[in-house]
Design an enzyme around this catalytic site. Structure first.
Site, PDB file in Angstrom:
ATOM      1  N   GLU A 232      -4.936  53.219 -18.734  1.00 43.01           N
ATOM      2  CA  GLU A 232      -6.385  52.739 -18.727  1.00 43.01           C
ATOM      3  C   GLU A 232      -6.968  52.777 -20.046  1.00 43.01           C
ATOM      4  OE1 GLU A 232      -8.608  52.196 -16.180  1.00 43.01           O
ATOM      5  OE2 GLU A 232     -10.005  52.087 -17.881  1.00 43.01           O
TER       6      GLU A 232
ATOM      7  N   ARG B 241     -18.420  56.688  -5.183  1.00 43.53           N
ATOM      8  CA  ARG B 241     -17.215  56.172  -5.842  1.00 43.53           C
ATOM      9  C   ARG B 241     -16.516  57.217  -6.638  1.00 43.53           C
ATOM     10  NH1 ARG B 241     -16.507  50.377  -6.745  1.00 43.53           N
ATOM     11  NH2 ARG B 241     -17.987  49.426  -5.164  1.00 43.53           N
TER      12      ARG B 241
ATOM     13  N   TYR C 111     -27.190  53.764   2.674  1.00 42.98           N
ATOM     14  CA  TYR C 111     -26.287  54.826   3.514  1.00 42.98           C
ATOM     15  C   TYR C 111     -26.224  56.184   2.469  1.00 42.98           C
ATOM     16  CZ  TYR C 111     -22.328  52.626   0.727  1.00 42.98           C
ATOM     17  OH  TYR C 111     -21.497  52.054  -0.265  1.00 42.98           O
TER      18      TYR C 111
ATOM     19  N   ASP D 289      -8.060  44.251  -6.996  1.00 45.06           N
ATOM     20  CA  ASP D 289      -9.097  43.032  -7.468  1.00 45.06           C
ATOM     21  C   ASP D 289      -8.191  42.083  -8.489  1.00 45.06           C
ATOM     22  OD1 ASP D 289     -11.131  44.140  -5.983  1.00 45.06           O
ATOM     23  OD2 ASP D 289     -12.352  43.954  -7.684  1.00 45.06           O
TER      24      ASP D 289
HETATM   25  P1  FAD Z   1     -11.390  48.136 -10.800  1.00 43.45           P
HETATM   26  O1  FAD Z   1     -12.226  49.240 -10.203  1.00 43.45           O
HETATM   27  O2  FAD Z   1     -12.089  46.942 -11.664  1.00 43.45           O
HETATM   28  O3  FAD Z   1     -10.406  48.984 -11.804  1.00 43.45           O
HETATM   29  C1  FAD Z   1      -9.816  48.116 -12.984  1.00 43.45           C
HETATM   30  C2  FAD Z   1      -9.202  49.292 -14.055  1.00 43.45           C
HETATM   31  O4  FAD Z   1      -8.502  48.567 -14.936  1.00 43.45           O
HETATM   32  C3  FAD Z   1     -10.445  49.541 -14.646  1.00 43.45           C
HETATM   33  O5  FAD Z   1     -10.694  50.909 -14.952  1.00 43.45           O
HETATM   34  C4  FAD Z   1     -10.435  49.177 -16.108  1.00 43.45           C
HETATM   35  O6  FAD Z   1     -11.200  49.820 -17.031  1.00 43.45           O
HETATM   36  C5  FAD Z   1      -8.864  48.952 -16.361  1.00 43.45           C
HETATM   37  N1  FAD Z   1      -8.558  47.826 -17.060  1.00 43.45           N
HETATM   38  C6  FAD Z   1      -9.095  46.654 -17.215  1.00 43.45           C
HETATM   39  N2  FAD Z   1      -8.321  45.817 -18.052  1.00 43.45           N
HETATM   40  C7  FAD Z   1      -7.463  46.754 -18.738  1.00 43.45           C
HETATM   41  C8  FAD Z   1      -6.487  46.646 -19.784  1.00 43.45           C
HETATM   42  N3  FAD Z   1      -6.236  45.374 -20.395  1.00 43.45           N
HETATM   43  N4  FAD Z   1      -5.652  47.506 -20.005  1.00 43.45           N
HETATM   44  C9  FAD Z   1      -5.910  48.632 -19.516  1.00 43.45           C
HETATM   45  N5  FAD Z   1      -6.840  49.004 -18.583  1.00 43.45           N
HETATM   46  C10 FAD Z   1      -7.546  47.985 -18.002  1.00 43.45           C
HETATM   47  N6  FAD Z   1     -15.140  47.672  -1.634  1.00 43.45           N
HETATM   48  C11 FAD Z   1     -15.011  48.342  -0.483  1.00 43.45           C
HETATM   49  O7  FAD Z   1     -13.822  48.598  -0.031  1.00 43.45           O
HETATM   50  N7  FAD Z   1     -16.120  49.017   0.298  1.00 43.45           N
HETATM   51  C12 FAD Z   1     -17.611  48.679  -0.349  1.00 43.45           C
HETATM   52  O8  FAD Z   1     -18.273  49.335   0.519  1.00 43.45           O
HETATM   53  C13 FAD Z   1     -17.537  47.910  -1.430  1.00 43.45           C
HETATM   54  N8  FAD Z   1     -18.769  47.656  -1.832  1.00 43.45           N
HETATM   55  C14 FAD Z   1     -18.599  47.045  -2.996  1.00 43.45           C
HETATM   56  C15 FAD Z   1     -19.998  46.575  -3.393  1.00 43.45           C
HETATM   57  C16 FAD Z   1     -20.399  45.766  -4.462  1.00 43.45           C
HETATM   58  C17 FAD Z   1     -21.943  45.492  -4.863  1.00 43.45           C
HETATM   59  C18 FAD Z   1     -19.194  45.346  -5.227  1.00 43.45           C
HETATM   60  C19 FAD Z   1     -19.326  44.522  -6.559  1.00 43.45           C
HETATM   61  C20 FAD Z   1     -18.017  45.574  -4.799  1.00 43.45           C
HETATM   62  C21 FAD Z   1     -17.779  46.469  -3.728  1.00 43.45           C
HETATM   63  N9  FAD Z   1     -16.578  46.631  -3.341  1.00 43.45           N
HETATM   64  C22 FAD Z   1     -16.335  47.230  -1.859  1.00 43.45           C
HETATM   65  C23 FAD Z   1     -15.258  46.056  -3.940  1.00 43.45           C
HETATM   66  C24 FAD Z   1     -14.428  47.385  -4.924  1.00 43.45           C
HETATM   67  O9  FAD Z   1     -15.503  47.982  -5.706  1.00 43.45           O
HETATM   68  C25 FAD Z   1     -13.487  46.818  -5.568  1.00 43.45           C
HETATM   69  O10 FAD Z   1     -12.600  45.880  -4.986  1.00 43.45           O
HETATM   70  C26 FAD Z   1     -12.557  47.728  -6.181  1.00 43.45           C
HETATM   71  O11 FAD Z   1     -13.200  48.709  -6.957  1.00 43.45           O
HETATM   72  C27 FAD Z   1     -11.506  47.359  -7.002  1.00 43.45           C
HETATM   73  O12 FAD Z   1     -10.700  48.413  -7.431  1.00 43.45           O
HETATM   74  P2  FAD Z   1      -9.482  47.875  -8.545  1.00 43.45           P
HETATM   75  O13 FAD Z   1      -8.876  49.292  -8.954  1.00 43.45           O
HETATM   76  O14 FAD Z   1      -8.612  46.947  -7.947  1.00 43.45           O
HETATM   77  O15 FAD Z   1     -10.346  47.497  -9.775  1.00 43.45           O
END
Ligand code: FAD
Length: 402
Positions: free
Chosen positions: A35, A110, A224, A301
């Protein structure tokens, strides 16, 4: 037969990366998660977890821990943000819900979900966690992937890599090359505050712990409770008229005030307590087929960034993680496992990505469009789940952890 243990590196310690590390280790492999941040963490806002996510959390062995702080709301209620009238609702405590879904609809902070996943990873003997490691690039050959970091010249060699590095994924950029994420011109202001600060400012439904969606012209407000009801989460979303691609000078607090100025009393009462310290421009991408590139697979994502209107981004990342663990438990060759994982997941994730945009458009209708939406939704019964059940039900193969 359990496959020979592989050395898998996971890039990114968000909800997707931690869940992927856990499922991979539970499938019998050794995991190193890297990370970039100095400390693991999540932002101070809420997250909705539909039953497909609860089911994934159970598969990952963390549902019990998440339920200690999560709230199980009685209803999802859509209100008209201008008139203050109810548009429609879903009864999450009805027999129809329990007949249709085996797992609860939850809302959580979260940080609480992230902490439950992080604790499970810390306690797993096959998982090594490293913060302060920013992946700059990856090189792969026929037998391994080499990860390179900004902070050190020491590389990490792994049999395969899961890229869970989020919306702006560097690994996706290098492998897929589909440019920058697409900005929707909408922004969110969001955060959770002590629930007692909301006293006297909540509608009747909101006071009963329901998830509230106040839908209005090119804007909406979601509310909520989280963390056992001790905190209250609010997310205000609107389209800016001043979007400029290379600046942050759009989607401002002043625009927020203006856009929400004509809403009903309940929304205007909530407005002063919406967190203003940061704004989140809202992005997605078009679905892609190529989630896997040799020994590197995309997840969360990084694979399928979506607009948040179906509240499914994290839910889909959790489904990804369970599918990945299932595949890594079945195949000896990581390339075969990754191919099976992507085959299982990409169609469903793409459909949700596409429909998230559509649901946003429905939420943000104005004028006659909003009137027709309200009339159409008024004929829905709160026990009627046909239209959401495909979103909330993971495909059966998702449950295949061995
Ligand atoms: P991220 O949470 O972006 O994690 C990526 C991680 O990788 C981070 O910790 C980052 O620091 C790390 N990283 C990045 N680049 C590097 C690198 N080069 N080297 C090492 N580490 C790196 N989803 C739901 O299911 N329910 C909801 O109610 C919901 N509400 C939302 C409301 C809003 C306003 C938004 C914007 C989103 C919402 N989402 C919701 C979507 C959800 O937040 C995301 O889809 C989810 O958090 C994605 O998780 P992730 O682990 O894929 O990515």
């Amino acid at each position: 037969m359990t496959p020979v243990p592989l050395r898998i590196a996971v890039v990114g310690g968000g909800i997707g990366g931690l869940a992927a590390a856990l499922s991979t280790a539970r499938a019998g492999h050794h995991v190193t998660l890297v990370e970039r941040a100095a400390q693991f963490g999540e932002i101070g806002a809420g997250l909705q977890l539909a039953p497909n996510a609860s089911q994934a959390l159970e598969e990952l062995g963390v549902l019990k821990a998440v339920r200690r702080t999560a709230v199980a709301p009685p209803r999802l209620v859509m209100m008209d943000a201008l008139s203050g009238d109810q548009v429609t609702s879903l009864d999450l405590r009805s027999p129809a819900y329990t007949e249709r879904f085996s797992h609860p609809y939850l809302v959580t902070h979260r940080t609480d979900l992230h902490a439950a996943l992080l604790t499970a990873c810390e306690e797993h003997p096959a998982i090594t966690l490293r913060t302060g490691h920013t992946v700059t690039h990856a090189e792969q050959d026929d037998s391994a992937v080499h990860l390179h970091f900004a902070e050190t010249t020491t590389e990490l060699r792994a049999d395969a890599v899961v890229a869970a590095d989020g919306l702006h994924s560097r690994l996706r950029q290098a492998l897929v090359g589909d440019g920058e994420p697409l900005c929707s011109r909408y922004v969110a202001f969001r955060g959770a505050l002590p629930a007692d600060r909301m006293s006297g400012r909540m509608s009747q439904h909101a006071a009963s712990d329901a998830v509230m969606v106040w839908a209005g012209p090119r804007m909406h407000l979601v509310q909520y409770p989280v963390r056992r009801g001790e905190l209250y989460n609010q997310v205000a979303v609107f389209e800016s008229d001043h979007y400029t691609p290379d600046s942050d000078a759009w989607g401002t607090e002043a625009e927020l005030e203006e856009r929400f100025g004509g809403t009903c009393q309940a929304v205007r009462d909530a407005l002063p307590l919406i967190a203003r310290d940061r704004r989140w421009p809202l992005f997605d991408r078009l679905p892609i087929d190529n989630w896997v590139h040799g020994r590197i697979a995309l997840l969360g994502d990084a694979a399928h960034p979506m607009l948040q209107y179906l509240a499914q981004g994290a839910c889909q990342a959790l489904e990804d993680a369970v599918a990945l663990g299932g595949a890594l438990g079945r195949f000896t060759d990581p390339a075969d496992a990754f191919a099976a994982y992507a085959d299982q997941r990409r169609g469903r994730a793409a459909r949700i990505q596409t429909n998230a945009r559509r649901f946003g458009e429905i939420c943000h209708l104005e004028g006659m469009g909003a009137t027709l939406r309200n009339q159409l939704f008024a004929s829905r019964e709160p026990e009627h789940f046909d239209d959401v059940s495909w979103v909330w039900t993971p495909s059966p193969a998702t449950l295949a952890i061995t």
